[in-house]
Design an enzyme around this catalytic site. Structure first.
Site, PDB file in Angstrom:
ATOM      1  N   TRP B 102      -6.059  -1.330   0.574  1.00 60.42           N
ATOM      2  CA  TRP B 102      -5.688   0.058   0.331  1.00 60.42           C
ATOM      3  C   TRP B 102      -6.682   1.010   0.961  1.00 60.42           C
ATOM      4  CZ3 TRP B 102      -0.871   0.794  -0.496  1.00 60.42           C
ATOM      5  CH2 TRP B 102      -0.136  -0.235  -1.089  1.00 60.42           C
ATOM      6  N   ASP B 172      -9.039   7.355  -4.483  1.00 61.35           N
ATOM      7  CA  ASP B 172      -7.691   6.859  -4.760  1.00 61.35           C
ATOM      8  C   ASP B 172      -7.792   6.031  -6.040  1.00 61.35           C
ATOM      9  OD1 ASP B 172      -5.289   5.538  -4.940  1.00 61.35           O
ATOM     10  OD2 ASP B 172      -5.485   4.448  -3.038  1.00 61.35           O
ATOM     11  N   LYS B 196       1.576   2.728 -12.015  1.00 65.02           N
ATOM     12  CA  LYS B 196       0.858   1.638 -12.676  1.00 65.02           C
ATOM     13  C   LYS B 196       0.547   2.061 -14.118  1.00 65.02           C
ATOM     14  CE  LYS B 196      -0.212   0.732  -8.064  1.00 65.02           C
ATOM     15  NZ  LYS B 196       0.181  -0.555  -7.703  1.00 65.02           N
TER      16      LYS B 196
END
Lengths: 360, 360
Positions: B102, B172, B196
């Site tokens: 990511w 992030d 999530k």
């Protein structure tokens, strides 16, 4: 449970009751897997099927030719206002038709990325009409021509589309996609926020012709190139799963209703009855030019703003919500999208006639 | 109705059953208005209250200081990878810490807008650890420092955050926001796709310090400037109504559970039990360095890929879904987000012990 009012909201707007019931029915148990559609991986087989069916059904219902892709993106038409010129303008020239508030927003964003030529404007008459499609001042080497097929605020709609020859025609169809059959093959790119005729807020449909994918600018951040999403079938990143799922249910609903032909005929009848009522009255004054009236957003004025306020208050008391015109123009707006029932139009007409009697 | 399986999906991921039940309960009748939250105007009082409550509750639950704004955007972390440098890099330099898949995606998009300096990387050991926060090679005049607080694929998580002085720290936090208390005041900007710990796919939360709003680049298309959304309280354009509504319900659920302190303690216990099982076995091999193990995504390997395939198949038969590691690395991944019940971890542990006995 509270009684369901007549929902005239301009968007997010009324959804078919059958669709809402099905979503409710399976909200805790999708496809008999024991989980909610809200909590399953977008890489699961269950979601892959949802994504594929929504794309296929949109192509079928809207008669989208084979050389087009259907993409499910995020950010609404507002992001498309920037994404279209970011991908295709590249410092060049584009023709825009200025039909109202939404066209103006698209024009503003295009100017960030290149030169905008106004091919026609209806601003001279307060956006109460659509310029003649045959009379546009088109630029021969424009990268594209952009139109707004329906203006929700002023209540106008294109009834014939311009012929732009080899220049790609791009349309914002947020507020009238799937309200009628149209020749999709005239367009190079169609975009639409879902929250009127397609589903809930949170997903944007893009219908793009294959050759346009070759023209997307290089050097964009990955998420803002149409190519990214076309290459990955709208699954480059986590999609707005629930919104796409609901679009899928709405498309099945349209098919069950008899497809777009039946939807169109119903829409034309609903709008005709309402406009007839307006035309037959000296009390109510429709604001859009007769030839360019929208099937989706019926806009009109009353003799005074005081009466308009009274109309809105009393209609609300009579179980009708969302009839207030957009805050920028005032007046009354009845949004009667695909899912709005014909009986609802009859009820509004009855209310209008009684209101006129009592107040004229 | 099918029995609810244990949902180990990495995202979109498990939602609290109470939240799903409430959403179902009021899906046809929100706030006793007779309409679905899916079909009401984002300018209605009902939605304004949803938007405001979600912002206020996030600030309360996450202890966000007063000089920060909470925004609800679209496009996921993937769009933020581009939006952050588009707004703040402006041809300058930024420091990125490369902790995994990511982080790499964020780095790729930053390079479109300026110079990227890798302040540290864990690529030398296959992203199995987080670089020492005190040992980063920071650029004094960097526009910002970017980290990825939790790597869902490799299963690592920052346990201390770097001190970047006057240089804004951007994170992030898509996969670990709200899993524990953190010092929000260390960060200039935090972003997180909701799917999530926060809610369903389709909404992205951005927590941005007021002074950063002054630094946003000029000349961006309107939707891509953080300033646009801050000025309009996330209502510049039609927001993803249903997703924001669900984030609001999840926040209320966290408050009802006892707030973040209780959630954190539960998460630490769940993860500790699972890692203990891994550490106490020669059959299972945890892949992340002990000091940097994620509370959210527990990654491990079995003695062979054949056994891993068998483990995934048998766990699925035993009512557990989503245990397959990310397609890019293989192995097993148990994602145990906030809503994942402690009893579910016990069931997994029992299954693992039986599987080990039967196969070693």
């Amino acid at each position: 449970m509270a009684e369901r009012p007549l929902n005239f909201y301009a968007g997010p707007a009324i959804l078919p009751l059958e669709v809402l019931r099905q979503a409710r029915e399976e909200l805790l148990d999708f496809n008999n897997n024991g989980l909610s559609i809200l909590e399953i991986s977008h890489r699961s087989k269950d979601y892959a099927a949802v994504n594929a069916a929504a794309e296929a059904d949109l192509k079928e219902v809207f008669s989208v030719p084979d050389n087009y892709r259907v993409l499910f993106l995020q950010g609404g038409a507002s992001l498309q206002f920037g994404m279209v010129p970011m991908n295709f303008l590249q410092g060049g020239k584009a023709d825009y038709v200025n039909t109202g508030a939404w066209a103006k927003k698209a024009i503003k964003e295009a100017k960030v990325f290149g030169q905008v030529h106004i091919a026609a404007s209806a601003e001279d008459k307060n956006f109460s009409y659509v310029p003649d499609p045959a009379g546009l001042d088109l630029t021969p080497d424009a990268r594209y021509v952009h139109i707004t097929s329906n203006e929700t605020i002023s209540g106008t709609q294109w009834n014939r589309y311009p012929d732009t020859g080899d220049v790609p025609l791009v349309a914002d169809m947020s507020s009238d996609i799937l309200c009628r059959k149209i020749p999709v093959e005239k367009f190079a790119l169609i975009y639409a926020g879902a929250q009127k005729n397609l589903g809930p807020a949170g997903v944007t449909v893009v219908i793009i012709r294959d050759d346009m994918l070759e023209l997307c600018a290089e050097g964009l951040t990955t998420m803002l190139s149409y190519r990214t999403h076309a290459e990955k079938d709208s699954l480059y990143n986590t999609p707005p799963v629930f919104s796409v799922y609901l679009v899928g249910l709405v498309l099945k609903w349209i098919k069950n209703q008899g497809g777009l032909a039946e939807i169109e005929s119903r829409n034309r009848e609903k709008a005709a009855r309402l406009y007839e009522t307006l035309d037959g009255s000296d009390f109510f004054r429709p604001t859009a030019a007769k030839k360019d009236r929208s099937l989706m957003n019926v806009t009109f004025r009353l003799p005074s703003e005081e009466l308009e306020a009274k109309f809105i208050a009393e209609s609300s008391g009579a179980g009708m919500v969302g009839l207030k015109g957009h805050r920028s123009v005032g007046g009354i707006r009845a949004s009667i999208y695909n899912a709005f029932p014909p009986e609802g139009v009859d009820k509004l007409i009855e209310f209008m006639k009684n209101f006129e009697k009592a107040n004229s």
